[in-house]
Design a protein around this motif. Structure first.
Motif, PDB file in Angstrom:
ATOM      1  N   LEU A  15       2.233   3.538  19.457  1.00 35.11           N
ATOM      2  CA  LEU A  15       2.421   3.547  20.891  1.00 35.11           C
ATOM      3  C   LEU A  15       3.076   4.865  21.263  1.00 35.11           C
ATOM      4  O   LEU A  15       4.123   5.223  20.734  1.00 35.11           O
ATOM      5  N   VAL A  55      -8.988   2.221  29.523  1.00 32.10           N
ATOM      6  CA  VAL A  55      -9.332   1.865  28.150  1.00 32.10           C
ATOM      7  C   VAL A  55     -10.372   2.849  27.642  1.00 32.10           C
ATOM      8  O   VAL A  55     -11.334   3.147  28.336  1.00 32.10           O
ATOM      9  N   SER A  56     -10.121   3.346  26.450  1.00 34.74           N
ATOM     10  CA  SER A  56     -11.176   4.095  25.793  1.00 34.74           C
ATOM     11  C   SER A  56     -11.626   3.252  24.608  1.00 34.74           C
ATOM     12  O   SER A  56     -11.284   2.085  24.513  1.00 34.74           O
ATOM     13  N   ASP A  57     -12.369   3.855  23.715  1.00 33.37           N
ATOM     14  CA  ASP A  57     -12.893   3.029  22.629  1.00 33.37           C
ATOM     15  C   ASP A  57     -11.810   2.495  21.718  1.00 33.37           C
ATOM     16  O   ASP A  57     -11.952   1.440  21.134  1.00 33.37           O
ATOM     17  N   HIS A  58     -10.706   3.209  21.600  1.00 37.28           N
ATOM     18  CA  HIS A  58      -9.662   2.691  20.732  1.00 37.28           C
ATOM     19  C   HIS A  58      -8.275   2.860  21.327  1.00 37.28           C
ATOM     20  O   HIS A  58      -7.292   2.775  20.601  1.00 37.28           O
ATOM     21  N   ASN A  68     -12.964  -3.489  27.980  1.00 45.05           N
ATOM     22  CA  ASN A  68     -13.038  -2.534  26.890  1.00 45.05           C
ATOM     23  C   ASN A  68     -14.487  -2.072  26.755  1.00 45.05           C
ATOM     24  O   ASN A  68     -15.349  -2.470  27.531  1.00 45.05           O
ATOM     25  N   LEU A 112      -4.946   1.910  19.094  1.00 41.30           N
ATOM     26  CA  LEU A 112      -5.219   0.799  18.189  1.00 41.30           C
ATOM     27  C   LEU A 112      -5.588   1.282  16.810  1.00 41.30           C
ATOM     28  O   LEU A 112      -5.326   0.619  15.828  1.00 41.30           O
ATOM     29  N   ARG A 167       2.108   4.964  28.893  1.00 45.83           N
ATOM     30  CA  ARG A 167       2.080   4.489  27.522  1.00 45.83           C
ATOM     31  C   ARG A 167       0.648   4.484  27.034  1.00 45.83           C
ATOM     32  O   ARG A 167      -0.246   4.024  27.725  1.00 45.83           O
ATOM     33  N   ARG A 168       0.505   4.994  25.868  1.00 49.19           N
ATOM     34  CA  ARG A 168      -0.836   4.998  25.281  1.00 49.19           C
ATOM     35  C   ARG A 168      -0.768   4.231  23.975  1.00 49.19           C
ATOM     36  O   ARG A 168      -0.061   4.602  23.048  1.00 49.19           O
ATOM     37  N   TYR A 169      -1.477   3.148  23.932  1.00 50.71           N
ATOM     38  CA  TYR A 169      -1.529   2.316  22.735  1.00 50.71           C
ATOM     39  C   TYR A 169      -2.743   2.742  21.935  1.00 50.71           C
ATOM     40  O   TYR A 169      -3.867   2.611  22.412  1.00 50.71           O
ATOM     41  N   LEU A 207      -8.578  -6.084  29.882  1.00 53.19           N
ATOM     42  CA  LEU A 207      -7.163  -5.723  29.903  1.00 53.19           C
ATOM     43  C   LEU A 207      -6.710  -5.706  31.346  1.00 53.19           C
ATOM     44  O   LEU A 207      -7.355  -5.080  32.193  1.00 53.19           O
ATOM     45  N   LEU A 265       1.010  -6.835  26.014  1.00 57.77           N
ATOM     46  CA  LEU A 265       1.716  -5.575  25.815  1.00 57.77           C
ATOM     47  C   LEU A 265       2.828  -5.523  26.860  1.00 57.77           C
ATOM     48  O   LEU A 265       2.580  -5.236  28.022  1.00 57.77           O
ATOM     49  N   CYS A 275      -4.341  -8.798  27.196  1.00 57.21           N
ATOM     50  CA  CYS A 275      -5.678  -8.585  26.670  1.00 57.21           C
ATOM     51  C   CYS A 275      -6.360  -9.941  26.567  1.00 57.21           C
ATOM     52  O   CYS A 275      -5.963 -10.772  25.748  1.00 57.21           O
ATOM     53  N   VAL A 310      -5.557   2.286  24.788  1.00 54.56           N
ATOM     54  CA  VAL A 310      -5.243   1.693  26.077  1.00 54.56           C
ATOM     55  C   VAL A 310      -4.206   2.597  26.722  1.00 54.56           C
ATOM     56  O   VAL A 310      -3.160   2.864  26.142  1.00 54.56           O
TER      57      VAL A 310
END
Lengths: 315, 926
Positions: A185, A161-164, A118, A180, A176-178, A125, A149, A135, A166
């Motif tokens: 989702l 992964v970006s800052d917030h 991350n 956070l 799938r984009r989680y 991840l 997940l 994770c 996945v």
């Protein structure tokens, strides 16, 4: 007195083969730039992970400790740690300087296809063929993952992964984009098994490559199709794709030994680099410069723009 | 002054004060340095200016409490000696002197209050206003302002004050002192009923009789009745324990929670307490002697005369009820003593009722019928036609009652005339109420005929459904729920296993789960009315109905899904409590829609599913993201997961064969009703091509007995059933199987067949494998589980490229291993120890091309080529090649057993091969 910013140059594509490195570690499963693009990592099928200076072509360190071939690796933001995952179902956290294994996370039931740090390198991840993303906490000594997940119905082939967020592509044909921050989702159906996903650098789009020899640029928020890029061949293998350093072009490996460049907006094929005779299985694009690393067979090739002059002392 | 020259003096204008001329011999004064230019308060402390000018004030040391050294608590002083004069500390005790000064926050100086301030205080302002009024565009406009002065007092007050009223006085004409009324002798008891509350005027009496006759008094002030609404749940007039009263207040009295205002006696006692110097602590019999108690003389509640009134008083001085015309109970306390003893203290303003209320008769609420549900259940309206009469019948059965029951026809369906008819009234004669009456006789007759015809039809229908209803209602308990009959049969049909209890569908609610388990247990014992027994008797009828429905449904859903089976199922992602949804809608469900959307390139809403997803708290922390669901403990997708391909769906399979059709179809009904009846399997894309054949039927039956493999089959069987609207025999199953047998995307079922019969030759299976590998859809059919079953091995999966998978497996495995090495998710590895990169590149490439060519060829050819290829490369990696060979011969496979590969390998290999391999080991290491 400051001059106004010079007119943005037209995007330059790497067209000149600068270097060919024979990695000497069997097939190169993946090649990855580090965070600033000065170094690269190659994942070998001989269970080693190697750190290179791709421009000089020097091998800096070899990391051995995996029990089977290494399939993916990533570097932390501060270049102090590496993580890698491989066929031994383990995710390994390395110390860059010492080359020692810091931690080994076990728990995946299958090969680990992809690993990512991350933003702050506090969590690793890892996406595995066992259809889960796990994770792993790098801070605590917990042996089990912080969260699993397991929404994917099939192997996870790609995790970003970006800052917030996945972003995970799975062989079940879904991205799938989680999120956070929103606690949601988003699952986008693409249909064909997904080999690689990535965020655009502006964070607005996601690029998805799938086994129907198509790359798709999707709007991140709505899931709408913004562009489709075809022409390459990707029907069997897990090949990488990425965006160029300024999001101007879409870059993808191909099974016919080429690397394809498409104009992002127009979708027209801009360039097809013949890298080698075999499959180009992995590529990495420099974060700031038009520099491309492509892995084919047991070697990696470094490509730069035509105008590039190697600095003195380049070996 | 500053300028010595007089000429310039006239010209110049000087501002400010000039400096004093220096005296001879005096040194010029040093200007005060900046650091000395400070402002100090009267105590010599530095004063800092906060805010605009000195508006703000600073507290303590740089806006902190205390001084430079920090906060120092005031030193402890023993209060033992002067405890008596220690009073309650008010806020003033903690305030600085400045705060109490004229401009502090709590000025102590005597200031004229508004009440007494002169009204004409601000004459200047008034004058200014008058001026303004004169010059204003609308003359006299400011007059309005005068009217609208901010009211400090109400108009009533103003008026009263103008009339000479003063605060504290009562309102009314001034009264002369009235002669004191004779009080009844306390010694004389008065018998009989309580006096009417008329004599309360006595409250205005005064004790004081020293006053002169001609002096008039203002009437006593009246305490307004407190009309604040009661917003708590305390008793009437209850006031919570006042800590002041309890700890420091009158100690001699019992704490009286009900006296809003201290009564005469309590005041009296309080005085005594104060006199004695006892102020602190709770005392009294109830509390014993506390540590703070100085004297323990009072602990046994000594009765002293001083605690009693010795003087007769008309009214208690502290009482504020003057003028309030409500009865004064204290005047009659002695009379009503007896009653009071029972009831306790009577509240202010209340008196005991003289006559008791006539008790109201209470009628119990009507008893609801046992199966009454206060929720209306909408049944699908099905037009009665000949085609769907069967469905209609099913519907009516499942509902447990007839849809068109003439007996239960609602009264709302009747109109006035019909009601009248029922009541036996004669229809109203007179003005025409209907258009019909304007019609000619002939037309009327025609209408009548038509009506009769339709009525007849309807009656026939009713009779039919009634008969069906009667039959079914006899068979079923009166439970109204939909699947009632079905769960009964399902559970008793032998499909219930002990494993059912492994599932805890109501684990969120342990009580409910317990009831559910009890229900299952008794169900197994074969009790018919198990459900009724297990339900909580304290629940309402509606809750019972609901729970009954849930239980029966859960019993069906979870009946035979034991853990191993369920672990192979994929989980649904939707909430468990959804009432109507049998199998919750899931992202997988409308894959067909999505596929078509993808084909049409309509990405976006059609292809997107959004779910609530709960990240782990720690994960949020690590990502530096606020937890989106701070008060949920759940992680991942919400709701307990449930079998998506629920057992319910294939429970029906044996039933279809064994049970009468009505029963089966009644089970299907809820599915039809479900919102997702168009839900399709992602495999049955070719469902249009339907064909019946006996073999597939046989297969489907066989499959239902195969055990773990069932879960593979259930999805499409299920889906097929859903698609079928009509009565379900085994027809849909056939169709489902057929659809898989045909078409490019039929692979799963083919594999199933292979798995079942386990006899197909490797050639065949491999060829099918090849074909399917080409089709795009086949990638779609990627296995549900994390690991694919071997049949589902796909090129898309990043499977092992390791030379030798070993585990023994069914017969189709041989071809599988080939696929493994060929159709690897990622290019094949070049030989590791090959020194020349160029050569390395060549090999996989060649192989690849061949691969592609081979695709449409038969397996055998393929194999031959492969071997050839390998021979070609033999010199490079003999060992590997050998492994492959051996693996082929041993017909083993493994998807992910790469770790354990070497050990197993050795077990399989001959000693020679082992040796050879050993030789190569160092090479591989390098």
């Amino acid at each position: 007195m400051s001059f106004p910013e010079p007119k943005p140059r037209g995007p330059v594509l790497p067209q000149k083969r600068l270097k060919t490195l024979d990695c000497g570690q069997g097939a190169v499963r993946a090649v990855r730039f580090n965070v600033d693009g000065n170094y690269c990592l190659t994942c070998g099928s001989d269970k080693t992970l190697k750190l290179w200076n791709p421009l000089r072509g020097t091998l800096l360190r070899t990391y051995s400790g995996h029990g089977y071939e290494v399939l993916d690796a990533a570097g932390s933001f501060d270049n102090s740690n590496l993580c890698s995952g491989g066929g031994d179902k383990a995710v390994v956290l390395w110390d860059v300087a010492s080359g020692q294994v810091v931690r080994k996370f076990r728990g995946h039931a299958g090969k680990v296809n992809t690993v990512q740090f991350n933003e702050e390198a506090t969590v690793i991840l890892s996406g595995s063929i066992d259809s889960t993303i796990r994770c792993w906490d790098c801070r605590s000594r917990r042996p089990d993952p912080v969260q699993k997940l397991d929404e994917a119905k099939d192997g996870v082939s790609s995790v970003k992964v970006s800052d917030h967020e996945v972003l995970a592509g799975s062989v079940d044909g879904r991205v799938r984009r989680y999120d956070l921050r929103m606690g949601q989702l988003f699952s986008d159906y693409v249909g064909s098994p997904i080999t690689c996903t990535c965020f655009s650098r502006d964070g607005q789009c996601t690029l998805v490559s799938s086994l129907d020899s198509t790359l798709r640029l999707l709007d991140k928020d709505t899931g709408e199709l913004l562009g489709e890029y075809t022409g390459h061949k990707n029907q069997e293998y897990k090949l990488d794709c990425c965006l160029s350093e300024r999001d101007t072009h879409v870059v993808s490996c191909s099974e016919d030994g080429k690397v394809f460049f498409w104009d992002l907006v127009e979708g027209a094929l801009a360039l097809a680099l013949q890298v080698g005779p075999g499959v180009v299985q992995s590529l990495a694009y420099h974060p700031t410069e038009p520099c491309l690393l492509a892995a084919t067979g047991g070697s990696i090739h470094c490509w730069r723009e035509e105008a590039y002059e190697p600095e003195s002392g380049t070996g | 002054m500053a300028a010595p020259d007089s000429d310039s003096d006239e010209d110049l204008v000087s501002y400010g004060t000039g400096l004093e001329p220096l005296e001879e011999g005096e040194r010029p004064k040093k200007p005060t340095p900046l650091q000395d230019q400070t402002v100090r308060d009267e105590k010599g402390r530095y004063k800092r200016f906060h805010g605009a000018f000195s508006g703000g004030f600073s507290a303590g040391y740089f806006n902190t409490v205390g001084s430079k050294e920090g906060w120092t608590p005031s030193s402890f002083v023993s209060s033992r000696q002067n405890r008596a004069d220690k009073s309650v500390l008010g806020p003033e005790d903690f305030m600085d002197e400045e705060d109490l000064s004229e401009f502090g926050i709590a000025p102590k100086a005597i200031v004229t209050t508004d009440d007494f301030a002169s009204k004409t205080k601000d004459r200047i302002r008034e004058k200014a206003r008058q001026l303004a009024a004169a010059t204003a565009p609308i003359p006299g406009a400011t007059l309005l302002d005068d009217f609208i002065t901010p009211a400090t007092l109400s108009v009533g007050f103003e008026l009263l004050r103008k009339m000479g009223w003063k605060e504290g006085q009562g309102i009314g004409p001034r009264v002369k002192r009235r002669p004191r009324r004779q009080k009844p002798d306390p010694g004389v008891k008065i018998y009989g009923c309580a006096l009417p509350p008329g004599g309360s005027e006595g409250s205005e009496d005064e004790d004081d009789d020293d006053l002169l006759e001609n002096v008039t008094f203002a009437p006593k002030d009246v305490m307004p009745v407190d009309f604040t609404p009661k917003d708590n749940v305390h008793g009437l007039a209850y006031k919570g324990l006042d800590p002041h009263q309890a700890l420091f207040g009158a100690s001699g009295e019992h704490l009286n929670l009900f006296s809003g205002r201290p009564e005469g006696t309590s005041n009296l006692l309080g005085d005594i307490g104060v006199n004695k110097g006892r102020k602190l602590g709770i005392s009294g019999q109830a509390f014993g002697v506390g540590a703070l108690e100085e004297e323990d003389d009072d602990i046994y509640a000594t009765e002293t005369l001083s605690k009693y009134d010795t003087i007769l008083k008309d009214e208690e001085p502290g009482d504020g009820l003057y003028g309030w015309t409500a009865p004064k109970q204290y005047q009659r306390q002695k009379e009503s003593e007896k009653d009071l003893r029972y009831i306790g203290k009577i509240l202010d303003g209340f008196s005991l009722a003289s006559k008791s209320l006539s008790s109201k008769k209470i009628y119990p609420p009507p008893e609801l019928p046992r199966d009454y549900r206060p929720v209306h259940y909408f049944r699908p309206v099905v037009a009665a036609t000949s085609e769907n009469s069967h469905l209609l019948q099913v519907l009516s059965e499942s509902a447990g009652k007839s849809i068109h029951d003439p007996g239960t026809q609602s009264r709302h369906q009747l109109n006035a005339s019909k009601r009248g008819e029922l009541l036996g009234e004669t229809p109203i004669q007179g003005s025409a109420t209907s258009v019909l009456e304007f019609l000619s006789q002939k037309d009327k007759e025609r209408f009548k005929e038509m009506k009769q015809a339709t009525d007849l039809k309807a009656a026939q229908l009713r009779a039919q459904s009634l008969a069906q209803n009667a039959a079914s209602s006899r068979a079923q308990p009166p439970s109204p729920d939909v699947g009632h009959g079905s769960w009964h049969t399902a559970l008793r049909g032998g499909t219930v296993t002990t494993k059912a209890s492994n599932f805890k569908p109501f684990s969120k609610d342990p009580e409910k789960q317990k009831r559910y388990e009890k229900f299952l247990a008794s169900m197994k014992r074969g009790q018919k009315d198990a459900l009724e027994h297990c339900l909580d008797p304290s629940m309402t009828e509606w809750e019972r109905g609901r729970e009954r429905e849930e239980f029966s449904r859960a019993a069906l859903l979870y009946a035979s899904s034991h853990s191993t089976l369920s672990s192979r199922f994929t989980h649904a992602k939707e909430d468990d409590d959804a009432d109507q949804v049998e199998v919750p809608r899931d992202q997988e469900n409308d894959v067909n829609d999505k596929q078509s959307a993808v084909k049409m390139k309509m990405f976006g809403k059609l292809t997107r599913d959004t779910f609530e997803w709960h990240p782990d708290k720690l994960l949020c922390k690590r990502f530096n993201v606020p937890d989106p669901y701070p008060d949920s403990t759940l992680v991942g997708l919400p709701r307990v997961k449930r079998d998506k391909y629920s057992v319910f769906n294939f429970l029906t399979l044996p039933e279809t064969a064994s049970l009468p059709t009505t029963q089966v179809s009644s089970e299907k009904v809820p599915q039809h009703r479900g919102p997702d009846k168009s839900r399709k399997s992602r495999w049955d894309t070719s469902k249009q091509e339907k064909k019946d054949d006996s073999i597939s039927e046989y297969l489907s039956l066989a499959r239902s007995k195969v055990g773990p493999l069932e879960q593979e089959s259930s999805p499409f069987v299920n889906k097929e059933e859903v698609h079928m609207k009509e009565s379900l025999s085994d027809k849909p199953v056939n169709k489902g199987v057929d659809s898989q047998a045909e078409g490019g995307d039929s692979r799963p079922s083919m594999d199933l067949f292979k798995a079942i019969f386990a006899s197909s030759s490797e050639e065949k299976s491999s060829s099918s494998e090849e074909e399917q590998g080409d089709s795009e859809d086949d990638q779609e059919g990627a296995g549900e589980a994390g690991f694919r079953s071997p049949q589902e091995e796909l090129p898309s999966v990043a499977h092992t490229d390791e030379p030798a998978p070993q585990e023994p497996a069914p017969s189709f495995v041989i071809q599988k291993t080939q696929i493994d090495e060929r159709e690897e998710f990622g290019p094949r590895l070049p030989p590791v120890f090959c020194p020349n990169a160029r050569q390395k590149l060549e090999a996989p490439q060649k192989e690849k091309r061949k691969k592609n060519k081979e695709k449409h060829k038969t397996k055998k050819e393929h194999r031959r080529k492969k071997e050839k290829k390998k021979k070609h490369r033999k010199h490079k990696h003999k060992g590997k090649q050998k492994n492959k060979k051996s693996e082929k011969s041993s017909s083993s496979e493994s998807a992910d057993s790469s770790d354990s590969q070497s050990e197993e390998d050795t077990a399989d290999m001959s000693p020679q091969e082992l040796l050879r391999r050993l030789k190569h080991l160092p090479l591989q290491r390098q």
